[in-house]
Design a protein around this motif. Structure first.
Motif: not given
Length: 247
Positions: A127-139, A166-181
């Motif tokens: 439920d957090n973007f930091a882990t999602r980005f890390a998972l995506n990079a590892a995959c 391709r694409p990967c998760y990072r193609c959809i969401y840029a770090e720093g632009d994550e939906p906040q709620p």
């Protein structure tokens, strides 16, 4: 397969897209589930029931009373216990013949890379973007398929990313632009994580067995309040810092 396994998995073996060959591929597979909460609960239960040979369930959190509204793998008497252990216990109660490895830790760095590289499919139930980005990079680095979902309020989304593609998760969401709620800030309807986690299980089973057409390059969106479904095509970002150079 023995007679008991043929009976246990008979309803899905009857599916021509899966059959005994697909069931045997599931039995020989290892899935890494990252997160044992609202998404991870039904995901683990259904993958275990489907006969995926080994489930590794990673979560460093413990069961809280507020979790029980939606995290169906956990019971009231599990409050205070590690979620990974509680989820593994729930899966084992339904299918004792598979291998279960609860990982009571936050996977990161070399541990994350090693677990991803050893799995046949990785499912993001966090439920957090930091882990999602890390998972995506590892995959992307290990060329492993990734299934991802997110839920908030009355809405959910599910997608999948092909190994080495391709694409990967990072193609959809840029770090720093994550939906906040977050769900803790904005709430979530209890059944929706169950729906999203179940859909993740469907995608993982398709990927592992070779059945059907996974959500590679597509994003499924559901607005449950109005019960509207959309599927969007996801294009690769030509400048993606994660997958552009890996292609």
């Amino acid at each position: 397969m023995n007679d008991e396994q043929l009976l246990r998995y008979s309803r899905q073996i009857m599916l021509p897209e899966l059959d005994i060959a697909g069931q045997q591929r599931l039995a020989g597979s290892r899935a890494l589930i990252v997160g044992a909460g609202g998404l991870g609960s039904p995901l683990a239960l259904y993958l275990g029931a489907a006969g995926v040979g080994e489930l590794r369930i990673a979560d460093d959190d413990t069961v809280d009373l507020s979790n029980l509204q939606r995290q169906i793998a956990h019971r009231h008497d599990a409050i205070g216990q590690p979620k990974a252990t509680s989820a593994a216990r729930a899966v084992a109660a339904r299918n004792p013949e598979i291998t279960l490895s609860p990982l009571q830790e936050h996977l990161e760095g070399g541990r994350l890379s090693a677990e991803v590289a050893a799995a046949d499919v990785i499912i993001d139930a966090t439920d957090n973007f930091a882990t999602r980005f890390a998972l995506n990079a590892a995959c992307v680095a290990a060329q492993r398929p990734l299934v991802s979902a997110a839920v908030i309020r009355w809405e959910l989304q599910v997608t999948a990313f092909r190994p080495g593609g391709r694409p990967c998760y990072r193609c959809i969401y840029a770090e720093g632009d994550e939906p906040q709620p977050t769900c803790s800030e904005s709430g979530v309807l209890g059944p929706l994580p169950g729906v999203a986690g179940t859909l993740e299980a469907v995608e993982a089973i398709k990927i592992l067995s070779g059945a059907g057409d996974p959500l590679f390059g597509r994003l499924l969106l559901i607005d449950a309040l109005r019960m509207r479904l959309r599927t969007l095509t996801v294009n690769a970002d030509p400048h993606c810092p994660v997958c552009a150079d890996a292609a």
